[in-house]
Design a protein around this motif. Structure first.
Motif, PDB file in Angstrom:
ATOM      1  N   PHE A 108      11.919-121.744  99.072  1.00 11.24           N
ATOM      2  CA  PHE A 108      11.204-121.956  97.819  1.00 11.24           C
ATOM      3  C   PHE A 108      12.185-122.017  96.653  1.00 11.24           C
ATOM      4  CE2 PHE A 108       9.418-119.630  94.102  1.00 11.24           C
ATOM      5  CZ  PHE A 108       8.627-120.648  93.612  1.00 11.24           C
ATOM      6  N   ILE A 109      13.143-121.109  96.638  1.00 14.06           N
ATOM      7  CA  ILE A 109      14.140-121.076  95.566  1.00 14.06           C
ATOM      8  C   ILE A 109      14.952-122.370  95.554  1.00 14.06           C
ATOM      9  CG2 ILE A 109      16.253-119.926  94.753  1.00 14.06           C
ATOM     10  CD1 ILE A 109      14.958-117.255  95.789  1.00 14.06           C
ATOM     11  N   LYS A 110      15.383-122.835  96.721  1.00 13.91           N
ATOM     12  CA  LYS A 110      16.166-124.079  96.796  1.00 13.91           C
ATOM     13  C   LYS A 110      15.366-125.276  96.308  1.00 13.91           C
ATOM     14  CE  LYS A 110      20.274-123.322  98.495  1.00 13.91           C
ATOM     15  NZ  LYS A 110      21.203-122.917  97.481  1.00 13.91           N
ATOM     16  N   VAL A 111      14.137-125.398  96.743  1.00 14.99           N
ATOM     17  CA  VAL A 111      13.308-126.524  96.315  1.00 14.99           C
ATOM     18  C   VAL A 111      13.114-126.477  94.803  1.00 14.99           C
ATOM     19  CG1 VAL A 111      11.016-127.593  96.461  1.00 14.99           C
ATOM     20  CG2 VAL A 111      12.155-126.797  98.540  1.00 14.99           C
ATOM     21  N   ALA A 112      12.884-125.294  94.270  1.00 18.94           N
ATOM     22  CA  ALA A 112      12.708-125.150  92.824  1.00 18.94           C
ATOM     23  C   ALA A 112      13.980-125.529  92.074  1.00 18.94           C
ATOM     24  CB  ALA A 112      12.300-123.720  92.486  1.00 18.94           C
ATOM     25  N   GLU A 113      15.121-125.120  92.593  1.00 21.08           N
ATOM     26  CA  GLU A 113      16.390-125.418  91.923  1.00 21.08           C
ATOM     27  C   GLU A 113      16.694-126.911  91.918  1.00 21.08           C
ATOM     28  OE1 GLU A 113      19.243-122.988  93.999  1.00 21.08           O
ATOM     29  OE2 GLU A 113      18.761-121.226  92.801  1.00 21.08           O
ATOM     30  N   TYR A 114      16.421-127.582  93.038  1.00 20.65           N
ATOM     31  CA  TYR A 114      16.773-128.998  93.159  1.00 20.65           C
ATOM     32  C   TYR A 114      15.621-129.942  92.839  1.00 20.65           C
ATOM     33  CZ  TYR A 114      21.200-127.507  95.010  1.00 20.65           C
ATOM     34  OH  TYR A 114      22.434-126.936  95.126  1.00 20.65           O
TER      35      TYR A 114
END
Length: 82
Positions: A9-15
């Motif tokens: 979730f954090i990665k998708v939000a960041e990118y």
């Protein structure tokens, strides 16, 4: 909730991209999409707006992201201490 799903979730939000995040995480885009859906089910709300231009955090998504980053940081610290 699986910590890997939180990291996803954090990665998708960041990118702001399922495709980009899936490549970085080395999983398929459909598998990542399912994981994100499970995170949304867990938090009982939409965390992203999905448009033809990409994926963007909702207001609720911004709130959840800020909280899970703190939790993830705390977990990382605990792991480092052991």
């Amino acid at each position: 909730m699986n910590i890997e799903y939180i990291e996803d979730f954090i990665k998708v939000a960041e990118y702001q991209s399922l495709n980009h995040a899936s490549k970085l995480l080395n999983i398929s885009t459909p598998a990542l999409s399912k994981r994100i859906k499970r995170v949304e089910e867990y938090f009982e709300g939409d965390l992203f707006y999905r448009t033809s231009r990409g994926i963007f955090l909702t207001e609720y998504g911004v709130l959840v992201l800020s909280k899970v980053k703190i939790i993830k940081s705390d977990i990382d610290e605990l792991k480092a201490e052991t």
